[in-house]
Every structure is written in C-alpha cells, then in structure tokens.
Design a protein around this motif. Structure first.
Motif, PDB file in Angstrom:
ATOM      1  N   ALA A  76       0.644  -1.310   0.026  1.00 46.02           N
ATOM      2  CA  ALA A  76       0.068  -0.100  -0.015  1.00 46.02           C
ATOM      3  C   ALA A  76       0.729   1.220  -0.097  1.00 46.02           C
ATOM      4  CB  ALA A  76      -0.897   0.191   1.360  1.00 46.02           C
ATOM      5  N   ILE A  77       0.344   2.163  -0.774  1.00 49.12           N
ATOM      6  CA  ILE A  77       1.332   3.509  -0.895  1.00 49.12           C
ATOM      7  C   ILE A  77       0.840   4.248   0.317  1.00 49.12           C
ATOM      8  CG2 ILE A  77       1.399   5.624  -2.133  1.00 49.12           C
ATOM      9  CD1 ILE A  77       0.457   4.252  -4.582  1.00 49.12           C
ATOM     10  N   ALA A  78       2.060   4.652   1.037  1.00 42.95           N
ATOM     11  CA  ALA A  78       1.988   5.476   2.202  1.00 42.95           C
ATOM     12  C   ALA A  78       2.422   6.840   1.989  1.00 42.95           C
ATOM     13  CB  ALA A  78       3.087   5.039   3.397  1.00 42.95           C
ATOM     14  N   GLY A  79       3.247   7.181   0.938  1.00 47.74           N
ATOM     15  CA  GLY A  79       3.600   8.606   0.614  1.00 47.74           C
ATOM     16  C   GLY A  79       4.261   8.660  -0.651  1.00 47.74           C
ATOM     17  N   VAL A  80       4.908   9.814  -1.067  1.00 43.20           N
ATOM     18  CA  VAL A  80       5.501   9.816  -2.216  1.00 43.20           C
ATOM     19  C   VAL A  80       6.485  10.929  -1.985  1.00 43.20           C
ATOM     20  CG1 VAL A  80       3.960  11.816  -3.185  1.00 43.20           C
ATOM     21  CG2 VAL A  80       5.319  10.447  -4.696  1.00 43.20           C
ATOM     22  N   VAL A  81       7.956  10.842  -2.695  1.00 42.20           N
ATOM     23  CA  VAL A  81       8.934  11.709  -2.680  1.00 42.20           C
ATOM     24  C   VAL A  81       9.372  11.758  -4.050  1.00 42.20           C
ATOM     25  CG1 VAL A  81      11.205  12.202  -1.591  1.00 42.20           C
ATOM     26  CG2 VAL A  81       9.752  10.832  -0.267  1.00 42.20           C
ATOM     27  N   ASN A  82       9.183  13.277  -4.355  1.00 39.20           N
ATOM     28  CA  ASN A  82       9.931  13.543  -5.636  1.00 39.20           C
ATOM     29  C   ASN A  82      11.368  14.160  -5.421  1.00 39.20           C
ATOM     30  OD1 ASN A  82       7.450  12.687  -6.882  1.00 39.20           O
ATOM     31  ND2 ASN A  82       6.641  14.758  -6.443  1.00 39.20           N
ATOM     32  N   ILE A  83      12.263  13.816  -6.371  1.00 39.34           N
ATOM     33  CA  ILE A  83      13.470  14.370  -6.553  1.00 39.34           C
ATOM     34  C   ILE A  83      13.475  15.176  -7.654  1.00 39.34           C
ATOM     35  CG2 ILE A  83      16.046  14.131  -6.558  1.00 39.34           C
ATOM     36  CD1 ILE A  83      15.639  11.154  -5.391  1.00 39.34           C
ATOM     37  N   ASN A  84      13.439  16.530  -7.453  1.00 36.08           N
ATOM     38  CA  ASN A  84      13.408  17.545  -8.532  1.00 36.08           C
ATOM     39  C   ASN A  84      14.597  18.036  -9.248  1.00 36.08           C
ATOM     40  OD1 ASN A  84      10.293  17.142  -8.648  1.00 36.08           O
ATOM     41  ND2 ASN A  84      10.391  18.209  -6.581  1.00 36.08           N
ATOM     42  N   SER A  85      14.699  18.434 -10.320  1.00 35.12           N
ATOM     43  CA  SER A  85      15.606  19.594 -10.920  1.00 35.12           C
ATOM     44  C   SER A  85      16.820  18.779 -10.428  1.00 35.12           C
ATOM     45  CB  SER A  85      15.388  20.858 -10.289  1.00 35.12           C
ATOM     46  OG  SER A  85      14.273  21.292 -10.502  1.00 35.12           O
ATOM     47  N   ILE A  86      17.227  17.675 -10.939  1.00 33.50           N
ATOM     48  CA  ILE A  86      18.316  16.891 -10.746  1.00 33.50           C
ATOM     49  C   ILE A  86      19.517  17.610 -11.656  1.00 33.50           C
ATOM     50  CG2 ILE A  86      19.954  15.055 -10.880  1.00 33.50           C
ATOM     51  CD1 ILE A  86      17.365  13.228 -10.015  1.00 33.50           C
ATOM     52  N   ILE A  87      20.516  18.114 -10.882  1.00 34.35           N
ATOM     53  CA  ILE A  87      21.791  18.896 -11.533  1.00 34.35           C
ATOM     54  C   ILE A  87      22.859  18.094 -11.596  1.00 34.35           C
ATOM     55  CG2 ILE A  87      22.944  21.003 -12.140  1.00 34.35           C
ATOM     56  CD1 ILE A  87      20.593  22.531 -10.758  1.00 34.35           C
ATOM     57  N   ARG A  88      23.723  17.847 -12.626  1.00 39.42           N
ATOM     58  CA  ARG A  88      24.806  16.940 -12.483  1.00 39.42           C
ATOM     59  C   ARG A  88      25.938  18.077 -12.685  1.00 39.42           C
ATOM     60  NH1 ARG A  88      24.018  12.067 -10.390  1.00 39.42           N
ATOM     61  NH2 ARG A  88      22.261  11.204 -11.282  1.00 39.42           N
ATOM     62  N   GLY A  89      27.187  17.398 -13.104  1.00 40.18           N
ATOM     63  CA  GLY A  89      28.232  18.296 -13.114  1.00 40.18           C
ATOM     64  C   GLY A  89      28.877  18.598 -11.768  1.00 40.18           C
ATOM     65  N   ARG A  90      29.354  19.835 -11.419  1.00 40.91           N
ATOM     66  CA  ARG A  90      29.889  20.384 -10.094  1.00 40.91           C
ATOM     67  C   ARG A  90      28.985  20.128  -9.098  1.00 40.91           C
ATOM     68  NH1 ARG A  90      34.855  21.340 -10.933  1.00 40.91           N
ATOM     69  NH2 ARG A  90      35.653  22.143 -13.231  1.00 40.91           N
ATOM     70  N   PHE A  91      27.564  20.397  -9.469  1.00 43.35           N
ATOM     71  CA  PHE A  91      26.723  20.367  -8.258  1.00 43.35           C
ATOM     72  C   PHE A  91      26.144  19.044  -7.895  1.00 43.35           C
ATOM     73  CE2 PHE A  91      22.306  22.504  -7.147  1.00 43.35           C
ATOM     74  CZ  PHE A  91      23.067  23.186  -5.934  1.00 43.35           C
ATOM     75  N   GLN A  92      25.747  18.090  -8.600  1.00 40.97           N
ATOM     76  CA  GLN A  92      25.210  16.817  -8.225  1.00 40.97           C
ATOM     77  C   GLN A  92      24.212  16.745  -6.957  1.00 40.97           C
ATOM     78  OE1 GLN A  92      26.214  14.120  -9.933  1.00 40.97           O
ATOM     79  NE2 GLN A  92      27.499  15.359 -11.171  1.00 40.97           N
TER      80      GLN A  92
END
Length: 193
Positions: A76-92
């Motif tokens: 059963a779904i208890a929650g949701v987590v979104n990882i938005n705007s993933i920036i790579r390079g020097r920021f990661q």
C-alpha cells in the motif's frame, strides 16, 4: 527501480520504495482525494487521471524522480517523494518534495521512507546533495527533515508559488558526507577537478 530496500542494519523495516507507475493511478488518486485536508495548503498533487498522466510523464525525464513509499508486505502506498531538478556536473544535487497520505500519516512511514530515498539518491543516483524547501508553518515537514538529518541553511522570502501566492520557505539540505553510506564512485558527469 522496482524496489529499494533497507539493509539489514537499517531501522527502515516497514517500508520499501518503488518508482511511480501507470498501474498506481487509481490508488494514488484515491489517496490524494482522501488526503486533501492534510495536504492543503502545503502541496498540490494530481487529482484527475489527466493530471496523473502528465505527472507520470514529468517524472519519466532523466532529471526527475518520483518514488513511492510503500508498506512492506501489503505494498500500500503511504507517501511519495519527488527528487526534482537534478543537476549534474559540479553540483550533483536535487530538490525534494514529498507528501504523506492520510491513511498512514503520523505512523513513521515517511521518516523511514525519506531515509531510504536519501540513501537511494546518494548510493544509486550518486548525488552529493539533496535540498528541501519548506514553508515555516509546515511543522510536520520541518520535524520530518530534522529526524532524517537535514540541516537548516536559511530562509528565502517568496521562494515558491504555492496555493496562489509566492511563499517564504526555509531551506534545508543533507549531503552524502552527513550520513553513513556505502561509498560509490562519483557520477561520470562530476569533473575530476
């Protein structure tokens, strides 16, 4: 990601993670409707099949991830987590947003789930940093990031447009050096110097 589970020494034993999928539409939408009072005014999730399909398409992009927190055993779904705007390079880095659902809110599933998402982001996605922007009045969310180990970094006036207005947000962050994780090689986009 089908399932990302805790290791044996972890305290996260009641939940598993999996990516949001088409098959979740009916359960997800029912939970959004059941959780309307819990979510308002902090977060707005898709509430129609059309909105859900657009949400699913957004999180199919390489710089976005949507992870469901599911109760172990029942799924059963208890929650949701979104990882938005993933920036790579020097920021990661990525910015997280999350929501509990009313039937299981207040039972610790989000703490366990967000802890697993942090590990997933650092060990599997090989990010260095996750950020959370939280409205000062959202006390439950502030307590959640504190429990998971995020540090307070400041406040930004009128940072995000939420519920019809530009809202102030506290900025919280966690890095892969702040928790005990399995060492991983750097992401290929990270420069050597």
């Amino acid at each position: 990601m089908e399932v990302f589970e805790a290791n044996e020494s972890s305290t996260c034993r009641r939940v598993t993670l999996r990516h949001l999928a088409s098959r979740d539409q009916d359960e997800f939408l029912a939970l959004v409707h059941a959780s309307a009072d819990l979510h308002h005014p902090w977060v707005s999730l898709p509430s129609t099949p059309e909105q859900y399909q657009a949400y699913l398409a957004r999180y199919a992009q390489p710089d976005e991830e949507s992870v469901l927190i599911c109760a172990r055993g029942s799924g059963a779904i208890a929650g949701v987590v979104n990882i938005n705007s993933i920036i790579r390079g020097r920021f990661q880095s990525g910015s997280i947003a999350y929501a509990a659902f009313a039937p299981t809110a207040g039972k610790g599933y989000m703490t366990e789930g967000l802890t697993l998402v942090v590990r997933y982001a650092f060990e599997q996605l090989r990010l260095h940093r996750l950020e959370a922007q939280i409205q000062p009045g959202n006390h439950a969310s502030l307590k959640l990031v504190r429990r998971v180990g995020f540090r307070h970094e400041g406040c930004s006036p009128e940072l995000l447009y939420i519920d019809g207005a530009w809202r102030d947000h506290e900025r919280w962050a966690i890095t892969n050096t702040m928790i005990d994780i399995t060492p991983t090689p750097p992401h290929p986009t990270l420069p050597e110097r």
